[in-house]
Design an enzyme around this catalytic site. Structure first.
Site, PDB file in Angstrom:
ATOM      1  N   HIS A 105       0.823  -1.224   0.000  1.00 58.99           N
ATOM      2  CA  HIS A 105       0.000   0.000   0.000  1.00 58.99           C
ATOM      3  C   HIS A 105       0.852   1.267   0.000  1.00 58.99           C
ATOM      4  O   HIS A 105       0.352   2.356   0.292  1.00 58.99           O
ATOM      5  CB  HIS A 105      -0.958  -0.005   1.194  1.00 58.99           C
ATOM      6  CG  HIS A 105      -2.019  -1.052   1.087  1.00 58.99           C
ATOM      7  ND1 HIS A 105      -2.772  -1.474   2.164  1.00 58.99           N
ATOM      8  CD2 HIS A 105      -2.443  -1.802   0.040  1.00 58.99           C
ATOM      9  CE1 HIS A 105      -3.611  -2.414   1.767  1.00 58.99           C
ATOM     10  NE2 HIS A 105      -3.440  -2.635   0.491  1.00 58.99           N
ATOM     11  N   CYS A 132       8.231  18.858  -8.437  1.00 58.86           N
ATOM     12  CA  CYS A 132       8.755  17.503  -8.651  1.00 58.86           C
ATOM     13  C   CYS A 132      10.220  17.616  -9.047  1.00 58.86           C
ATOM     14  O   CYS A 132      10.566  18.438  -9.909  1.00 58.86           O
ATOM     15  CB  CYS A 132       7.977  16.811  -9.767  1.00 58.86           C
ATOM     16  SG  CYS A 132       8.802  15.370 -10.453  1.00 58.86           S
ATOM     17  N   LEU A 198      -4.697  -9.479  18.102  1.00 61.81           N
ATOM     18  CA  LEU A 198      -5.242  -9.166  19.431  1.00 61.81           C
ATOM     19  C   LEU A 198      -6.609  -9.819  19.606  1.00 61.81           C
ATOM     20  O   LEU A 198      -6.975 -10.266  20.680  1.00 61.81           O
ATOM     21  CB  LEU A 198      -5.375  -7.645  19.573  1.00 61.81           C
ATOM     22  CG  LEU A 198      -5.432  -7.041  20.966  1.00 61.81           C
ATOM     23  CD1 LEU A 198      -4.225  -7.455  21.793  1.00 61.81           C
ATOM     24  CD2 LEU A 198      -5.520  -5.510  20.874  1.00 61.81           C
ATOM     25  N   ALA A 215       1.064  -8.440  19.480  1.00 64.62           N
ATOM     26  CA  ALA A 215       2.119  -8.840  18.535  1.00 64.62           C
ATOM     27  C   ALA A 215       3.488  -8.822  19.204  1.00 64.62           C
ATOM     28  O   ALA A 215       4.329  -9.680  18.954  1.00 64.62           O
ATOM     29  CB  ALA A 215       2.104  -7.903  17.329  1.00 64.62           C
TER      30      ALA A 215
HETATM   31  C1  BV8 Z   1      -8.375  -2.586  -5.033  1.00 62.56           C
HETATM   32  C2  BV8 Z   1      -2.823   3.081   2.417  1.00 62.56           C
HETATM   33  C3  BV8 Z   1      -8.621  -3.408  -7.274  1.00 62.56           C
HETATM   34  C4  BV8 Z   1      -3.308   4.464   2.669  1.00 62.56           C
HETATM   35  C5  BV8 Z   1      -4.734   1.546   2.487  1.00 62.56           C
HETATM   36  C6  BV8 Z   1     -16.431  -4.410  -1.195  1.00 62.56           C
HETATM   37  C7  BV8 Z   1     -16.054  -5.681  -0.840  1.00 62.56           C
HETATM   38  C8  BV8 Z   1     -14.704  -6.032  -0.946  1.00 62.56           C
HETATM   39  C9  BV8 Z   1     -13.723  -5.135  -1.368  1.00 62.56           C
HETATM   40  C10 BV8 Z   1     -14.124  -3.884  -1.718  1.00 62.56           C
HETATM   41  C11 BV8 Z   1     -15.443  -3.515  -1.639  1.00 62.56           C
HETATM   42  N1  BV8 Z   1     -15.539  -2.235  -2.035  1.00 62.56           N
HETATM   43  C12 BV8 Z   1     -14.297  -1.776  -2.354  1.00 62.56           C
HETATM   44  C13 BV8 Z   1     -13.444  -2.775  -2.167  1.00 62.56           C
HETATM   45  C14 BV8 Z   1     -12.040  -2.735  -2.413  1.00 62.56           C
HETATM   46  C15 BV8 Z   1     -11.305  -1.966  -1.300  1.00 62.56           C
HETATM   47  C16 BV8 Z   1     -11.664  -2.516   0.051  1.00 62.56           C
HETATM   48  O1  BV8 Z   1     -11.191  -3.563   0.443  1.00 62.56           O
HETATM   49  N2  BV8 Z   1     -12.510  -1.738   0.792  1.00 62.56           N
HETATM   50  C17 BV8 Z   1     -12.928  -2.195   2.138  1.00 62.56           C
HETATM   51  C18 BV8 Z   1     -13.056  -0.985   3.064  1.00 62.56           C
HETATM   52  C19 BV8 Z   1     -14.204  -2.962   2.020  1.00 62.56           C
HETATM   53  N3  BV8 Z   1      -9.918  -2.214  -1.596  1.00 62.56           N
HETATM   54  C20 BV8 Z   1      -9.283  -1.369  -2.447  1.00 62.56           C
HETATM   55  O2  BV8 Z   1      -9.768  -0.344  -2.911  1.00 62.56           O
HETATM   56  C21 BV8 Z   1      -7.868  -1.774  -2.815  1.00 62.56           C
HETATM   57  N4  BV8 Z   1      -7.691  -1.728  -4.232  1.00 62.56           N
HETATM   58  O3  BV8 Z   1      -9.194  -3.378  -4.616  1.00 62.56           O
HETATM   59  O4  BV8 Z   1      -7.998  -2.469  -6.357  1.00 62.56           O
HETATM   60  C22 BV8 Z   1      -7.682  -4.610  -7.367  1.00 62.56           C
HETATM   61  C23 BV8 Z   1      -7.859  -5.711  -6.534  1.00 62.56           C
HETATM   62  C24 BV8 Z   1      -7.023  -6.816  -6.673  1.00 62.56           C
HETATM   63  C25 BV8 Z   1      -5.971  -6.835  -7.578  1.00 62.56           C
HETATM   64  C26 BV8 Z   1      -5.816  -5.700  -8.372  1.00 62.56           C
HETATM   65  C27 BV8 Z   1      -6.675  -4.583  -8.253  1.00 62.56           C
HETATM   66  C28 BV8 Z   1      -6.836  -0.808  -2.214  1.00 62.56           C
HETATM   67  C29 BV8 Z   1      -6.885  -0.860  -0.737  1.00 62.56           C
HETATM   68  C30 BV8 Z   1      -5.704  -0.081  -0.147  1.00 62.56           C
HETATM   69  C31 BV8 Z   1      -6.164   1.215   0.493  1.00 62.56           C
HETATM   70  N5  BV8 Z   1      -5.050   1.827   1.230  1.00 62.56           N
HETATM   71  N6  BV8 Z   1      -3.665   2.104   3.115  1.00 62.56           N
HETATM   72  C32 BV8 Z   1      -3.274   4.832   4.133  1.00 62.56           C
HETATM   73  O5  BV8 Z   1      -2.660   4.089   4.927  1.00 62.56           O
HETATM   74  O6  BV8 Z   1      -3.818   5.895   4.455  1.00 62.56           O
HETATM   75  S1  BV8 Z   1      -5.727   0.386   3.322  1.00 62.56           S
HETATM   76  C33 BV8 Z   1      -5.362   0.598   5.008  1.00 62.56           C
HETATM   77  O7  BV8 Z   1      -6.496   0.107   5.695  1.00 62.56           O
HETATM   78  C34 BV8 Z   1      -4.192  -0.204   5.521  1.00 62.56           C
HETATM   79  O8  BV8 Z   1      -3.110  -0.232   4.631  1.00 62.56           O
HETATM   80  C35 BV8 Z   1      -4.824  -1.573   5.737  1.00 62.56           C
HETATM   81  O9  BV8 Z   1      -4.864  -2.282   4.531  1.00 62.56           O
HETATM   82  C36 BV8 Z   1      -6.233  -1.215   6.145  1.00 62.56           C
HETATM   83  C37 BV8 Z   1      -6.380  -1.202   7.637  1.00 62.56           C
HETATM   84  O10 BV8 Z   1      -6.414  -2.508   8.042  1.00 62.56           O
HETATM   85  P1  BV8 Z   1      -5.407  -3.061   9.176  1.00 62.56           P
HETATM   86  O11 BV8 Z   1      -4.012  -2.741   8.814  1.00 62.56           O
HETATM   87  O12 BV8 Z   1      -5.783  -4.464   9.370  1.00 62.56           O
HETATM   88  O13 BV8 Z   1      -5.746  -2.170  10.464  1.00 62.56           O
HETATM   89  P2  BV8 Z   1      -7.067  -2.181  11.368  1.00 62.56           P
HETATM   90  O14 BV8 Z   1      -6.986  -1.002  12.241  1.00 62.56           O
HETATM   91  O15 BV8 Z   1      -8.267  -2.379  10.500  1.00 62.56           O
HETATM   92  O16 BV8 Z   1      -6.926  -3.517  12.264  1.00 62.56           O
HETATM   93  C38 BV8 Z   1      -5.866  -3.628  13.172  1.00 62.56           C
HETATM   94  C39 BV8 Z   1      -5.910  -5.074  13.692  1.00 62.56           C
HETATM   95  O17 BV8 Z   1      -4.801  -5.254  14.570  1.00 62.56           O
HETATM   96  C40 BV8 Z   1      -7.185  -5.380  14.487  1.00 62.56           C
HETATM   97  O18 BV8 Z   1      -7.659  -6.671  14.107  1.00 62.56           O
HETATM   98  C41 BV8 Z   1      -6.702  -5.388  15.957  1.00 62.56           C
HETATM   99  O19 BV8 Z   1      -7.360  -6.357  16.712  1.00 62.56           O
HETATM  100  C42 BV8 Z   1      -5.244  -5.796  15.793  1.00 62.56           C
HETATM  101  N7  BV8 Z   1      -4.357  -5.256  16.833  1.00 62.56           N
HETATM  102  C43 BV8 Z   1      -4.422  -4.034  17.433  1.00 62.56           C
HETATM  103  N8  BV8 Z   1      -3.401  -3.907  18.321  1.00 62.56           N
HETATM  104  C44 BV8 Z   1      -2.662  -5.066  18.251  1.00 62.56           C
HETATM  105  C45 BV8 Z   1      -3.277  -5.924  17.284  1.00 62.56           C
HETATM  106  N9  BV8 Z   1      -2.807  -7.151  16.995  1.00 62.56           N
HETATM  107  C46 BV8 Z   1      -1.689  -7.550  17.668  1.00 62.56           C
HETATM  108  N10 BV8 Z   1      -1.038  -6.770  18.587  1.00 62.56           N
HETATM  109  C47 BV8 Z   1      -1.492  -5.548  18.919  1.00 62.56           C
HETATM  110  N11 BV8 Z   1      -0.849  -4.824  19.836  1.00 62.56           N
HETATM  111 ZN    ZN Z   2       7.244  14.890 -12.093  1.00 59.55          ZN
END
Ligand code: BV8
Ligand code: ZN
Length: 232
Positions: A105, A132, A198, A215
């Site tokens: 990402h 740029c 977690l 973690a």
């Molecule tokens: C795409 C960068 C086509 C920017 C990010 C409907 C159904 C399915 C999918 C979709 C849909 N509608 C749209 C989609 C696609 C969409 C998507 O998935 N949307 C979701 C909301 C439904 N995806 C996309 O648009 C992707 N692109 O699909 O293109 C394609 C597909 C395939 C092949 C080619 C083309 C692009 C998605 C990327 C977006 N950018 N980040 C930025 O950071 O600002 S996503 C961003 O959110 C992160 O990078 C990460 O991916 C996500 C957050 O999730 P997590 O990292 O898991 O974090 P979260 O807080 O949610 O959870 C933390 C976990 O840790 C919890 O479970 C917690 O319990 C645990 N935890 C907490 N503390 C601890 C711990 N565990 C252990 N120890 C601890 N101490």
């Molecule tokens: Zn440029």
């Protein structure tokens, strides 16, 4: 044994990097999905730049934790048999000692020119739209993958998943695709699957094994097991 490790925001939580679930996924009252999109960038470029400038500046105040350093130890031991892919845009895996980190990402410490595609290391702000370094136009954006954009290096990731004997997911909620679908790809290719989180993630049922906890505790313990297994 070829191992693919996928990490999410949870692995950086103990370092003080807020997860997406924290603050209920809101930034200044915006749903993150509304800020992290190309449409939002077109609509309110300054607000989006400030969102990433703040996260980039915050990196100076955080350090890698034992989960990051444990994965670097594993890499030292098994080299390219480990493929580390992260959804995180922070640099804590690298500062934890990992040399080969696939940022599917993108990265906060890089800027991408929307005009010429130039990619450049960036530590400062982008809100003033500096020129740029290649084409001189004020078209630098954060080098991150926004919702609706294609993640980086999907072909490399899928190739690694096809050869994996073990797939491990660490600190991710399994809410965002295509990352959330990797466990299924790995299973289809006969890999063993382990979740370290977690709490159970949205895809927890797809994992043969799941361990709950922080973690910073679970990952070093798991790496010790693997390294012991190597010696055994
Ligand atoms: C795409 C960068 C086509 C920017 C990010 C409907 C159904 C399915 C999918 C979709 C849909 N509608 C749209 C989609 C696609 C969409 C998507 O998935 N949307 C979701 C909301 C439904 N995806 C996309 O648009 C992707 N692109 O699909 O293109 C394609 C597909 C395939 C092949 C080619 C083309 C692009 C998605 C990327 C977006 N950018 N980040 C930025 O950071 O600002 S996503 C961003 O959110 C992160 O990078 C990460 O991916 C996500 C957050 O999730 P997590 O990292 O898991 O974090 P979260 O807080 O949610 O959870 C933390 C976990 O840790 C919890 O479970 C917690 O319990 C645990 N935890 C907490 N503390 C601890 C711990 N565990 C252990 N120890 C601890 N101490
Ligand atoms: Zn440029």
């Amino acid at each position: 044994m070829r191992i693919v490790v996928l990490t999410g925001a949870g692995i950086s939580a103990e370092s003080g990097v807020p997860t997406f679930r924290d603050a209920d996924g809101l930034w200044e009252g915006h749903h993150i999905e509304d800020v992290a999109t190309p449409e939002a960038y077109l609509r309110q470029p300054t607000a989006v730049q400030r969102f990433y400038d703040a996260r980039r500046a915050a990196l100076a105040g955080v350090e890698p934790n034992p989960a990051h350093t444990a994965l670097a130890r594993l890499e030292d031991a098994i080299g390219d048999d480990l493929f580390l892919v992260t959804q995180n845009i922070d640099d804590l895996h690298e500062r934890g000692g990992s040399r080969r980190v696939h940022h599917m990402h993108g990265e906060l410490l890089k800027a991408l020119c929307s005009n010429c595609g130039c990619r450049t290391e960036w530590t400062g702000d982008l809100v003033d739209f500096p020129p740029c370094p290649r084409c001189g136009l004020p078209e630098l954006r954060p080098d991150v993958v926004w919702f609706g954009e294609v993640p980086y290096g999907m072909d490399v990731i899928l190739a690694e998943l096809e050869q994996a004997e073990l797939f491990v997911s660490i600190g991710t909620s399994g809410a965002v695709y295509p990352a959330a679908g990797f466990v299924q790809v790995a299973r289809r290719n006969g890999a063993a699957t382990l979740e370290l989180n977690l709490e159970p993630s949205e895809g927890s049922i797809f994992f043969r094994q799941a361990r709950q906890g922080r973690a910073g505790d679970l990952v070093p313990a798991w790496v010790d097991e693997v390294l012991a297994g190597l010696i055994a």
